[in-house]
Design a protein around this motif. Structure first.
Motif, PDB file in Angstrom:
ATOM      1  N   MET A   1       0.827  -1.190   0.000  1.00  0.00           N
ATOM      2  CA  MET A   1       0.000   0.000   0.000  1.00  0.00           C
ATOM      3  C   MET A   1       0.870   1.253   0.000  1.00  0.00           C
ATOM      4  N   GLU A   2       1.960   1.220   0.740  1.00  0.00           N
ATOM      5  CA  GLU A   2       2.827   2.400   0.829  1.00  0.00           C
ATOM      6  C   GLU A   2       3.409   2.778  -0.532  1.00  0.00           C
ATOM      7  N   ARG A   3       3.768   1.782  -1.319  1.00  0.00           N
ATOM      8  CA  ARG A   3       4.303   2.062  -2.658  1.00  0.00           C
ATOM      9  C   ARG A   3       3.243   2.687  -3.556  1.00  0.00           C
ATOM     10  N   ILE A   4       2.010   2.249  -3.417  1.00  0.00           N
ATOM     11  CA  ILE A   4       0.919   2.812  -4.213  1.00  0.00           C
ATOM     12  C   ILE A   4       0.697   4.271  -3.818  1.00  0.00           C
ATOM     13  N   ALA A   7       3.384   6.392  -5.273  1.00  0.00           N
ATOM     14  CA  ALA A   7       3.201   6.557  -6.726  1.00  0.00           C
ATOM     15  C   ALA A   7       2.091   7.562  -7.027  1.00  0.00           C
ATOM     16  N   VAL A   8       0.993   7.470  -6.289  1.00  0.00           N
ATOM     17  CA  VAL A   8      -0.125   8.399  -6.492  1.00  0.00           C
ATOM     18  C   VAL A   8       0.310   9.820  -6.137  1.00  0.00           C
ATOM     19  N   ALA A   9       0.963   9.989  -4.993  1.00  0.00           N
ATOM     20  CA  ALA A   9       1.404  11.317  -4.573  1.00  0.00           C
ATOM     21  C   ALA A   9       2.402  11.904  -5.569  1.00  0.00           C
ATOM     22  N   GLY A  10       3.345  11.104  -6.013  1.00  0.00           N
ATOM     23  CA  GLY A  10       4.313  11.579  -6.994  1.00  0.00           C
ATOM     24  C   GLY A  10       3.665  11.966  -8.307  1.00  0.00           C
ATOM     25  N   GLU A  50      -4.968   6.671   1.509  1.00  0.00           N
ATOM     26  CA  GLU A  50      -5.031   5.241   1.826  1.00  0.00           C
ATOM     27  C   GLU A  50      -6.476   4.805   2.066  1.00  0.00           C
ATOM     28  N   GLU A  51      -7.235   5.628   2.768  1.00  0.00           N
ATOM     29  CA  GLU A  51      -8.643   5.322   3.007  1.00  0.00           C
ATOM     30  C   GLU A  51      -9.427   5.274   1.698  1.00  0.00           C
TER      31      GLU A  51
END
Length: 74
Positions: A1-4, A7-10, A50-51
């Motif tokens: 989840m942290e990698r996703i 990626a989304v934030a970047g 994340e939510e």
């Protein structure tokens, strides 16, 4: 989840910087929002993204089969 999440934030930061440069400088406010969200999540350990991803079923196991503990026989 942290990698996703990373990626989304970047992706959001990159896209909003491009939009801010080529379309309208107000898009930089979205970059600020993403940065502040990442900053607060470092301290609170709660992340809105994340939510949202969990609601869409992204980053969670497809099924719980094989993850449950075996039943003990009496």
């Amino acid at each position: 989840m942290e990698r996703i999440i990373r990626a989304v934030a970047g992706s959001f930061v990159t896209i909003s910087l491009i939009l801010g440069y080529f379309v309208n400088p107000y898009w930089y406010l979205f970059t600020l929002f993403v940065g502040l969200n990442l900053f607060q999540s470092a301290f609170t350990k709660w992340c809105l993204a994340e939510e949202i991803l969990k609601k869409f079923g992204i980053g969670v196991p497809c099924s719980t089969e094989g993850n449950s503990k075996p039943e003990l026989e009496h």
